[in-house]
Motif scaffolding. Structure first.
Motif, short mmCIF file in Angstrom:
data_model
loop_
_atom_site.label_atom_id
_atom_site.label_comp_id
_atom_site.label_asym_id
_atom_site.label_seq_id
_atom_site.Cartn_x
_atom_site.Cartn_y
_atom_site.Cartn_z
N PRO A 36 -2.41 12.34 -7.01
CA PRO A 36 -2.03 11.87 -8.64
C PRO A 36 -3.04 11.27 -9.19
O PRO A 36 -3.84 10.69 -8.74
CB PRO A 36 -0.64 11.05 -8.08
CG PRO A 36 -0.59 11.17 -6.70
CD PRO A 36 -1.55 11.80 -6.01
N SER A 49 11.00 8.03 -19.00
CA SER A 49 10.63 9.45 -18.84
C SER A 49 11.80 10.15 -18.24
O SER A 49 12.00 10.30 -17.09
CB SER A 49 9.52 9.77 -17.93
OG SER A 49 9.38 11.07 -17.92
N MET A 108 8.10 3.23 -11.87
CA MET A 108 6.61 3.84 -11.60
C MET A 108 5.83 2.55 -11.18
O MET A 108 5.55 1.74 -12.31
CB MET A 108 6.09 4.57 -12.66
CG MET A 108 6.87 5.99 -12.89
SD MET A 108 6.24 7.01 -11.53
CE MET A 108 4.37 7.44 -11.95
N GLY A 152 -2.52 6.59 -13.66
CA GLY A 152 -1.46 5.97 -14.76
C GLY A 152 -0.97 7.30 -15.36
O GLY A 152 -1.38 8.32 -15.41
N SER A 153 0.02 6.63 -16.00
CA SER A 153 0.67 7.98 -16.92
C SER A 153 1.09 7.14 -18.35
O SER A 153 0.52 6.06 -18.89
CB SER A 153 2.18 7.89 -16.30
OG SER A 153 2.98 6.98 -16.55
N SER A 154 1.85 7.98 -19.29
CA SER A 154 1.91 7.49 -20.60
C SER A 154 2.85 6.22 -20.45
O SER A 154 2.96 5.41 -21.37
CB SER A 154 2.66 8.64 -21.30
OG SER A 154 3.90 9.20 -20.80
N HIS A 159 2.92 3.88 -18.16
CA HIS A 159 1.98 2.69 -18.18
C HIS A 159 1.64 2.20 -19.54
O HIS A 159 1.33 1.01 -19.74
CB HIS A 159 0.85 3.14 -17.11
CG HIS A 159 1.59 3.09 -15.65
ND1 HIS A 159 1.42 4.35 -15.17
CD2 HIS A 159 2.32 2.40 -14.94
CE1 HIS A 159 2.16 4.56 -13.78
NE2 HIS A 159 2.55 3.17 -13.76
N TYR A 160 0.95 3.10 -20.25
CA TYR A 160 0.41 2.89 -21.48
C TYR A 160 1.17 2.04 -22.26
O TYR A 160 0.90 1.24 -23.00
CB TYR A 160 -0.29 4.26 -22.02
CG TYR A 160 -1.03 4.08 -23.50
CD1 TYR A 160 -2.14 3.56 -23.60
CD2 TYR A 160 -0.18 4.15 -24.61
CE1 TYR A 160 -2.87 3.42 -24.65
CE2 TYR A 160 -0.79 3.92 -25.93
CZ TYR A 160 -2.03 3.69 -25.82
OH TYR A 160 -2.90 3.30 -27.15
#
Length: 221
Positions: free
Chosen positions: A52, A70, A33, A55-57, A59-60
């Motif tokens: 979309p 994931s 990602m 950001g996602s978990s 990236h965090y």
């Protein structure tokens, strides 16, 4: 690590899932990602298409020194299909027309399911454009048959909510009956094409546990 875990539990790796088209890939079935663009740098969205969040978990976790993974674990194994990108896009266009038509013909009463239906419609519009721009990668994708079922199933739940509030509403009753017939037809089409066979719980849970423990070992090393 990911390939070994999948092989150990007899779970085939999908070469290019439709939601990973355009992403960099370091190996079969693994996709990276990219960092989301700043809000000011994002392109203007196409009208009616899903956008979309960015950001996602994963990236965090990466920003805090971790390894964000994931794993997509399938519930069933399906047969490969032959379906052109153009044919898949036409399925989605028909589904959008049907779902939007139902929403227009029933009362605009809100429910927790209506936003989900509207989001699925927007996602199908986005998928249709991606198929037009990437016809080779978008061919033979099983999601072309499955995404219709998501939208129709959510819409049936929305209509059920309406019927709890207005159980004798003629339009809602008529639309639900007609949509259930379409939903059943779409299920039959997908089932005949994909011939799904469920994975065992030992396979799906075992794969996830192997990924979790393998990722922990990688980070520790």
């Amino acid at each position: 690590m990911l390939a070994t875990a999948a092989d150990r539990h007899g779970i085939p790796v999908e070469a290019l899932p439709s939601d990973c088209i355009g992403l960099p890939s370091p190996g079969a079935g693994v996709f990276v990602m990219p960092e989301p663009a700043a809000v000011a740098d994002r392109p203007t969205p196409f009208p009616g298409e899903w956008v979309p969040a960015g950001g996602s978990s994963m990236h965090y976790v990466a920003r805090h020194g971790g390894l964000g993974i994931s794993p997509e674990v399938p519930m069933w194994q399906t047969q490969a299909i032959t379906l052109s990108a153009a044919d898949g896009a036409e399925y989605r266009r028909q589904a959008v027309r049907i779902l939007e038509g139902v929403l227009e013909r029933v009362p605009p009463t809100p429910s927790v399911f209506r936003p989900a239906v509207e989001e699925q419609i927007a996602i199908m519009r986005l998928m249709t454009r991606i198929a037009r721009e990437n016809p080779q990668d978008c061919a033979d994708q099983d999601l072309a048959l499955l995404v219709l079922l998501r939208g129709a199933g959510m819409l049936l739940r929305h209509l059920d909510v309406l019927l709890t509030e207005m159980p004798r509403h003629t339009a809602v009753l008529t639309e639900r009956t007609a949509l259930e017939e379409v939903f059943t037809k779409w299920i039959g089409t997908a089932e005949r094409a994909l011939r799904p066979v469920p994975f065992t719980l030992a396979q799906t849970v075992g794969y996830q546990m192997d990924v979790i423990l393998g990722a922990a070992c990688l980070v520790q090393a």
